[in-house]
Design an enzyme around this catalytic site. Sequence first.
Site, PDB file in Angstrom:
ATOM      1  N   ASN A 163       0.815  -1.230   0.000  1.00 10.97           N
ATOM      2  CA  ASN A 163       0.000   0.000   0.000  1.00 10.97           C
ATOM      3  C   ASN A 163       0.843   1.273   0.000  1.00 10.97           C
ATOM      4  O   ASN A 163       0.332   2.348  -0.318  1.00 10.97           O
ATOM      5  CB  ASN A 163      -0.949   0.007   1.200  1.00 10.97           C
ATOM      6  CG  ASN A 163      -2.297  -0.587   0.829  1.00 10.97           C
ATOM      7  OD1 ASN A 163      -2.605  -0.754  -0.362  1.00 10.97           O
ATOM      8  ND2 ASN A 163      -3.105  -0.909   1.829  1.00 10.97           N
ATOM      9  N   HIS A 184      -0.997  -7.853   5.597  1.00 11.65           N
ATOM     10  CA  HIS A 184       0.363  -7.320   5.493  1.00 11.65           C
ATOM     11  C   HIS A 184       0.428  -6.024   4.673  1.00 11.65           C
ATOM     12  O   HIS A 184       1.395  -5.808   3.913  1.00 11.65           O
ATOM     13  CB  HIS A 184       1.311  -8.375   4.880  1.00 11.65           C
ATOM     14  CG  HIS A 184       1.110  -9.738   5.448  1.00 11.65           C
ATOM     15  ND1 HIS A 184       0.376 -10.715   4.814  1.00 11.65           N
ATOM     16  CD2 HIS A 184       1.510 -10.270   6.612  1.00 11.65           C
ATOM     17  CE1 HIS A 184       0.339 -11.798   5.569  1.00 11.65           C
ATOM     18  NE2 HIS A 184       1.024 -11.558   6.672  1.00 11.65           N
ATOM     19  N   CYS A 185      -0.578  -5.166   4.816  1.00 12.11           N
ATOM     20  CA  CYS A 185      -0.622  -3.863   4.093  1.00 12.11           C
ATOM     21  C   CYS A 185      -0.520  -4.036   2.577  1.00 12.11           C
ATOM     22  O   CYS A 185      -0.053  -3.124   1.885  1.00 12.11           O
ATOM     23  CB  CYS A 185       0.486  -2.910   4.548  1.00 12.11           C
ATOM     24  SG  CYS A 185       0.452  -2.495   6.267  1.00 12.11           S
ATOM     25  N   ALA A 186      -0.922  -5.188   2.067  1.00 16.45           N
ATOM     26  CA  ALA A 186      -0.779  -5.414   0.620  1.00 16.45           C
ATOM     27  C   ALA A 186      -2.001  -6.159   0.077  1.00 16.45           C
ATOM     28  O   ALA A 186      -1.894  -7.301  -0.385  1.00 16.45           O
ATOM     29  CB  ALA A 186       0.512  -6.183   0.344  1.00 16.45           C
TER      30      ALA A 186
END
Length: 382
Positions: free
Chosen positions: A98, A339-341
């Site tokens: 992100n 995982h911010c993705a």
Amino acid sequence: MIYLDHAATSWPKPPEVIRAMVDLLERAGGNPGRSGHRLSIEAGRIVYAAREAVAEFFGAPDPMRVVFTANVTTALNLALRGLLRPGDRVVTSSIEHNSVMRPLRALERQGVRLTVVPCAADGRLDPGALARAVEPGTRLVVLNHASNVMGTILPVAEAATIAHDAGALLLVDAAQTAGVLPIHIMALKIDLLAFTGHKGLQGPPGTGGLVIAPWVDVTTLEPLVRGGTGSRSEFEEQPDLLPDKYESGTANSVGIAGLGAGVRFVQERGVEAIRAHELELARTLYDGLAGLPEVTVYGPPDAALRTGTVSFTVAGRQVSEFGLRLDEEYNILCRVGLHCAPAAHRTLGTFPQGTVRLAVGLGTTLAEVHTTLQAVERIIRA
Ligand SMILES: Cc1ncc(COP(=O)(O)O)c(C=O)c1O
């Protein structure tokens, strides 16, 4: 305790890193690049030595083209927001963090044209697909060097050629690879390399930067922040000097001292040796998990195509259960979820639940990997 969260941040830090930070505070606590007295000069010397260490580490000929930032997120924002204007075309992959996707989506709302090239279900990016997406006149290609979700390594050398053939620049997010895979910006022809200090480089949180290749024209790269630099103080306009143009405000000299020590530590250990160690561990982890019938492991089976990060799910079980039980019952620390993705998880087919992520580091042992495999198997059977 078994620490398998090195993809989030490396731990424990080398004693050299801690010593360098304490030493700066005790011995060189002036504001670097500002005053003319000895404490300021000594702090400036330590910051410059770290700049030189980072430049040498990434094969960058000019230390003044190493811009320190608070982390890779800030470095990526500097490059993306500094370069892209309404109407510009930018190409990225479908497994980005992100810290790339969010600034790109915001820029898209301002008229930047964004193309997201789909990766395969194991995260691999086909250079042919990338080449088809990078039309002549594209301004920028931005790719992570390796995914933080399942460790898949992207073909950045091929991407550089593809970008340059179309007249574009290549920005690489090396959050997961700096200190873990060899990176030489001149050999790989990377135009802009964004790195974070607190993962493979063994530095403290609050450090990172952008390395700008010598051939990149910085007149079109706008600063993210403007303000005091300690240089050209007679002008109210931001100076063009590097790195000052992009480094307004008091530097995180404590963190940078630690980052410099971390980079020197990694250099002494040798990135190749670190890579060989992590490759063996990640192979054992992946193969051990893949041998459990209930488990799906993500990323390419060939360990050479991955970093030390391994992601998995277990049929019919919540990933959060694994994170909690590994921690509470086995003293094993990992990270579960997205995982911010989210884009990467959509690519893998693991959105919205995410995965259990086990990420080895330079201090991880083979015995710890075997203990972890046993723990995962016991949780599945219990
Ligand atoms: C691929 C990738 N990009 C960007 C980031 C953001 O790193 P930082 O929080 O240090 O800015 C991370 C960290 O998790 C990452 O793995």
